[in-house]
Design a protein around this motif. Structure first.
Motif, PDB file in Angstrom:
ATOM      1  N   ILE A   1      32.932  28.315  37.288  1.00 41.54           N
ATOM      2  CA  ILE A   1      34.277  28.670  37.728  1.00 41.54           C
ATOM      3  C   ILE A   1      34.598  30.113  37.338  1.00 41.54           C
ATOM      4  N   SER A   2      34.150  30.505  36.157  1.00 40.22           N
ATOM      5  CA  SER A   2      34.391  31.878  35.691  1.00 40.22           C
ATOM      6  C   SER A   2      33.726  32.900  36.608  1.00 40.22           C
TER       7      SER A   2
ATOM      8  N   LEU B   1      35.417  36.502  43.195  1.00 37.46           N
ATOM      9  CA  LEU B   1      36.543  36.490  44.120  1.00 37.46           C
ATOM     10  C   LEU B   1      37.431  37.713  43.899  1.00 37.46           C
ATOM     11  N   GLY B   2      37.711  38.005  42.630  1.00 31.87           N
ATOM     12  CA  GLY B   2      38.530  39.170  42.317  1.00 31.87           C
ATOM     13  C   GLY B   2      37.873  40.465  42.763  1.00 31.87           C
ATOM     14  N   ALA B   3      36.544  40.580  42.512  1.00 34.12           N
ATOM     15  CA  ALA B   3      35.816  41.783  42.900  1.00 34.12           C
ATOM     16  C   ALA B   3      35.765  41.933  44.418  1.00 34.12           C
TER      17      ALA B   3
END
Length: 278
Positions: free
Chosen positions: A3-4, A10-12
């Protein structure tokens, strides 16, 4: 994928999408149909031995030079088909920078067909000595770093909207070579052995010596020292990390496109590409 890792990717990816919208522009680099191998000549000290001992090995390949290579006398003997500049210093028109003024003058004397590859954001920042030379064609590219999910990165690279984080000119050059359509790319002069010379003096100043196959002038050495004067050790080590990671991203993308990239630099620290003597 944990998940991390998913959240990090996803953020990148979202951040890269914003950069793509804000910074990526139409490019003018095109496939050229050349079936020869492409040899990218980095400016590391190991290139000196090739130029001194076996220059004929380069005669059957398309050649690409970078950065201040035009200030070396061998530039006018090799007559490379491509030249890549990516760092902002090359577009500053800083008249106090002797090496830069020498570079502008050298490129102004190019008397063979050569393509100058530069980031899109600098396409209007070239001096007249270059733009007035009818032998030089300029090709713009998106030197915009793309990160995130692997599928997204590869899509961005293939669409020419971005590339692995362009920490140095070699990253830009390899990607440009793939965009030009070359399927066999050899890399010379990419020693990348900076960690051997990395040190911290008694004033806690970080010293990073980056020698070239030519001798830098005292003024250029002073300029480089000034650039590094405000950096801490962790900044420089992180910069190394970004560069070496970008090579692995290039290698993954190149394999998917059927492109062979060979590191022909003896003792090179780059561990992403197959080793093969030129």
């Amino acid at each position: 994928m944990s998940i991390s890792d998913f959240c990090s990717n996803l953020g990148a990816t979202l951040k890269s999408c914003v950069k793509m919208v804000c910074l990526s522009r139409p490019t003018s680099i095109r496939r050229n149909g050349d079936t020869r191998p492409l040899v990218i000549m980095g400016n590391g000290p190991s290139l000196r031995k090739v130029l001194d001992d076996r220059p004929e090995m380069l005669s059957t390949s398309a050649l690409m030079s970078v950065n201040f290579a035009a200030n070396a006398p061998e530039f006018f003997e090799l007559k490379p088909e491509y030249y890549v500049m990516a760092d902002g210093v090359f577009f500053s028109n800083d008249t106090d920078n002797h090496a830069l003024m020498q570079l502008y003058e050298a490129l102004g004397r190019v008397d063979w067909p050569m393509t100058l590859i530069i980031p899109t954001k600098y396409r209007h920042s070239l001096p007249a000595s270059i733009t007035d030379n009818a032998n030089i064609r300029t090709a713009s590219i998106n030197a915009v770093g793309m990160e995130g999910f692997g599928w997204f990165r590869n899509l961005a690279y293939s669409s020419r909207l971005g590339m692995p984080r362009p920490r140095n000119v070699l990253i830009v050059s390899i990607v440009a070579g793939i965009w030009l359509g070359y399927t066999d790319i050899y890399i010379l002069g990419a020693d990348h052995s900076w960690m051997q010379t990395l040190a911290v003096d008694e004033q806690n100043r970080v010293i990073s010596v980056q020698p070239h196959f030519y001798k830098d002038s005292a003024a250029e050495q002073k300029r480089v020292n000034t650039v590094y004067s405000g950096l801490h050790l962790h900044d420089i080590i992180n910069s190394f990390y970004v560069a070496f990671r970008s090579y692995h991203h290039i290698a993954d993308w190149a394999r998917r496109r059927g492109v062979n990239i060979y590191n022909s630099t003896p003792g090179s620290y780059i561990d992403a590409f197959s080793r093969r003597p030129i």
